[in-house]
Design an enzyme around this catalytic site. Sequence first.
Site, PDB file in Angstrom:
ATOM      1  CB  SER A   1      -0.869   0.027   1.256  1.00 18.93           C
ATOM      2  OG  SER A   1      -0.084   0.378   2.383  1.00 18.93           O
ATOM      3  CG  ASP A   2       1.660   5.811  -1.197  1.00 17.10           C
ATOM      4  OD1 ASP A   2       2.585   5.888  -0.366  1.00 17.10           O
ATOM      5  OD2 ASP A   2       1.591   6.552  -2.195  1.00 17.10           O
ATOM      6  CB  ALA A   3       2.820   6.390   3.486  1.00 20.66           C
TER       7      ALA A   3
END
Length: 732
Positions: A288-290
């Site tokens: 996932s992104d942050a």
Amino acid sequence: MQLTKAQRERVESLLSQMTLEEKIGQMNLESPSIVGGFDVSFEELIEMVNDGRIPQEEFVKIMSTATRDFHEDDIRAGRVGAMMGDDPVKANELQKIAVEESRLGIPLMMGFDVIHGFRTVYPIAIAEAGSFEPDLFRRTASMAAKESRAHGVCWNFAPMVDVARDARWGRVSEGPGEDPYLASCFARAKIDGLQGDTSSKENYVAACLKHYVAYGACESGRDYNTTSMANSLLYNAYLPPFKAAVEEGAATVMASFNDLNGVPCTLNRFTLREILKQCWRFPGFVVSDANAIRECVVHGIAGDEPTAGVMAAQAGMDMDMGTEIYLNNLKQAVEDGRLDGAYIDEAVRRILSVKMWLGLFDNPYVPQTQIAANEVIPQSNLALALEAAEKSIVLLKNDDRVLPLDRSKKISLVGTLANKPEEVIGAWAMSWKPSDCVTILQGLKNSGAAVEYFPCGGPDAPVNEEEIAAAAAYGDVIVAVVGETVSMTGEASSKADISMPGEQREMLKKLLATGKPVVALLMNGRPMALDWEAEHLGTMVECWHLGIQMGNAVARVLLGDAAPQGRLASTFPRMTGQCPLYYNHPNTGRPGSKSKFTSRYLDAGFTELFPFGYGLSYTQFRYDGLCVADKGDYLAVSVGLTNTGERAGTETVQLYMQDVVGSIVRPVKELKGFEKVTLKAGESREVSLRLNKADMGFYNDRGEYLLEDGTFRIYAGGNSRDCLMQEITVNF
Ligand code: BGC
């Protein structure tokens, strides 16, 4: 990313020994947490600084008391699969805990944002893409891979291959521009450079293709905003670079923050499971992104964090960056029957496979000799950074042939951007050192030019009339560096006005009023709206943010030691309100023209300022004799190219096509090939390009690829606007 049979067996054997907790631990990406010195969480603290609740000085004071928690206990307990960081000593320390003190000794993957170089920072992607040189894309990525690995980083959160057509979006700087074909060439070459040389562990890293997908189409260019589009557009414009990179073997993919047609990409089953994993047979893992899994609750697609975690895991999200939602909730979800354990096994198999392919099980540490060698940047790296920077510079205007500058002329260098090391590196460079950065002032001094510096003003500095008077008194020519600071570009840096920031236009007016010739050097991370500048300035050079060798590269081009050869990978609008503006748009029933009831603006017309693919040289090129022949499986395209000027030069010959009638309205032009050609003064060459018929189709809304017989227009030229054209009827 290929595993041997023995490696696959080793993965399976490990998987069979793992507890459910250990498996979920592998799906957790941690970064060092900042702790101590404050009562709230670090995230809350940052929020407090950003919204002004505590002043910057107070923040600095608090931070001086803080320490970093590297989650050693969690690593020991098998609760961490990957870690962020760029320090090789720390990487070895943490790796030792994972390998020697955790039950199964599974090594950590150390990940980091190495977007356009590690310590050797080369040009931002939008600039480098304009070199139209896949081999250069590959070589700079390979250099970054080696440098990363030498610092313990075996997983680069790059390449960013988001097609971006709206210059207001700050992240256009990080990607290869507006065109799916060029972006696909860029994506393939970057994967090859980062991952291709597996001859030694020191040479490669796992790439992380991002941001999957359509992030560059965020509505109104505002970062993190919603995206909605027909599937046909998704397939034809936004998916191609990702598909190309997956075919090239990309080891990992990062999902984007945005929702696509109402479903956040973090838990989008259609894009993650159906397209990426099932249709493209992607063998690696998705991260996932942050904080993105948590943000799915904010999006309003999941009622709470545990549900967001379950939905993401089911959709095909293999690793959680930064929220610990998987870590804290998935075990319970499996035990309650809300999540099938098979999803966990699939994710962990993918993660372990990437670690195995990276050789981490056999070689988990950075050798001490390597850590010592990191002190000095190798000459070969500097040479490559210089080459990349030179090749990315785009000559936009040179009306009175002021460039290249005569060495005997005295130069007044103007603009605060010209003398700040931190402004050459571009957004998302993390591991650079100010002492490595060559500013434009330093570069001109290094070249031996007669140069004096007068700041005069900048994007965040007011105009200084006295300095302008002094600049006019000293120089035979004024070189004005104008544009954007690095912090005005990149993530969370969208702009509603992309014209020249601050008082720089005023500064340019005053410089022009001195009567001295003015050369404008642009430093920026996005296409800007420069209508006024293009009207009043005779000489303009797009220099972007070119990395640590920026100053040397700019000096060489200004003084004619290197010829400008970069092209624009993105259309430049006249005014911000034209955004999104891109050359390969579908035709309308009323294409923009001079007459009123056509697709145009009353105040900005219907044309761009500088088109995609545009860029001048210190010489001129003429195209003639376009010839297109049907050769069965492909079209053979040839065109005559002559250097009609007095100097050698490099031209980027571009091949475009238009499918004149399609079952879905087709773009007015689509790039289908290019070739860089260097010719001596007066030299001619016939340039041959091949257009495979298999590449002349398009996707419909169901994702089916169609090749439709009919008339095609084939274009060849030096940019997307000024081309020769020939029509041909094609049967597939
Ligand atoms: C960015 C990613 C980056 C990640 C990790 C996010 O905010 O969108 O591009 O890789 O942070 O640093």
